[in-house]
Scaffold this motif. Sequence first.
Motif, mmCIF file in Angstrom:
data_model
loop_
_atom_site.group_PDB
_atom_site.id
_atom_site.type_symbol
_atom_site.label_atom_id
_atom_site.label_comp_id
_atom_site.label_asym_id
_atom_site.label_seq_id
_atom_site.Cartn_x
_atom_site.Cartn_y
_atom_site.Cartn_z
ATOM 1 N N GLU A 162 3.756 2.059 2.745
ATOM 2 C CA GLU A 162 3.251 1.802 4.222
ATOM 3 C C GLU A 162 4.261 1.117 4.942
ATOM 4 N N HIS A 221 0.760 5.729 0.816
ATOM 5 C CA HIS A 221 -0.143 6.904 0.993
ATOM 6 C C HIS A 221 0.841 8.082 0.952
ATOM 7 N N LYS A 275 0.764 -1.049 0.163
ATOM 8 C CA LYS A 275 0.062 0.105 -0.010
ATOM 9 C C LYS A 275 1.083 1.411 -0.034
ATOM 10 N N CYS A 317 -1.120 12.963 -6.341
ATOM 11 C CA CYS A 317 -2.204 12.159 -5.669
ATOM 12 C C CYS A 317 -3.558 12.861 -6.193
ATOM 13 N N HIS A 320 -3.972 9.936 2.228
ATOM 14 C CA HIS A 320 -4.873 9.219 0.968
ATOM 15 C C HIS A 320 -4.203 7.794 0.761
ATOM 16 N N VAL A 321 -4.604 6.707 1.087
ATOM 17 C CA VAL A 321 -3.913 5.301 0.961
ATOM 18 C C VAL A 321 -4.485 4.915 -0.670
ATOM 19 N N HIS A 344 4.525 10.945 -1.799
ATOM 20 C CA HIS A 344 4.029 9.431 -1.570
ATOM 21 C C HIS A 344 5.209 8.678 -0.696
#
Length: 353
Positions: free
Chosen positions: A240, A164, A162, A224, A169-170, A237
């Motif tokens: 994770e 973010h 993932k 994004c 915002h993921v 960005h």
Amino acid sequence: MVRLSVPTIPQAILSSATSSKTISPAAAVERIAEFLAPGNVAVITGAGVSVDSGIRAYRGEKGIYLNPNYKPIFYHELMDESPKGFGFRQRYWLRGYLGYKPVLDALPNPTHYALAALQYKSFVPRLITQNVDGLHHKALAGIWDKHTMQHHVLELHGSLHKVHCKYGHVTDRNTFQHWLSTANPQWKEYADELEATGQKPRTNPDGDVQLEGVSYDDFVVPVCPTCLLEGRQNSVHKPELIFFGESIQPDVKDRSFRDIESSSRLFLIGTTLATFSAFRLLKHALELQIPVLHLNVGPTRADGLPGIEKIELESGKVLKDVVRAVLGSKADEDPVVRKMLVSGVVRPPRDDE
């Protein structure tokens, strides 16, 4: 909060390392099975566990951290909004763009499946992994749902899967990879060529690849789209996972300590314990007088500490037999376990990658 620093093993340990007492695989299986049989065991895994899946370890004979010229990107560099920080993000995301697919395509190996069998049969209710590849989850896919896996598997350093942005915002990593491909068609073409020819760049456990003589200046890091809808331009960005110099989230840290405190034994596999985030869990177990068994090849940060029993063998050579020894006839009677014990790839990285 504790920040993740560049993993090191004290030079005094490396200098004093001696050949460990040899033990046969059969004797190792017997000892490990005896250790695990009472159950309620916490397991901590490191990069060595994923080597048979084709993902290089950080250390070991060819580990990246043995290269004194290797300079990882730190958290503050990746998140820096100055032009210098943008350059760091171009470097990170180009290398990460090329390095993610080998990690995404990696399959669990016999060690992952052996541990999954021990988890499924409740001998290992708590597994803490330093790895960000998601292979422990893949080994349990179809057996446990996502919620159950999250309850029993703690990703201490996060996940590659993932991304973010700085505003939270993921995005699913596959979606982010598509954004990178669209913004950088020339690198998409290069990545397709690598795949078509069967070439694999030398990939590190965090999805970073080694590139020589490459300019990052033209690589586009996408904005994004959610931030755009909110009226701002933002291309900061991060995946994770925990970067060097970044703090582990308090809830993750607290849970890791609870997992140790709730366990009767601690089994360490494929880790040098060079990162303090893992080493402090070992120290906590020792403070609580919890028995510790360490399965690893080569020097580790824990070497010489009282209260630790160490076996120097590759986990893939013994763990499936350990499961059979622990479960006895139940290993063949349970169809889920039986399938796990015949599953797993053994594809260690080639020297020429």
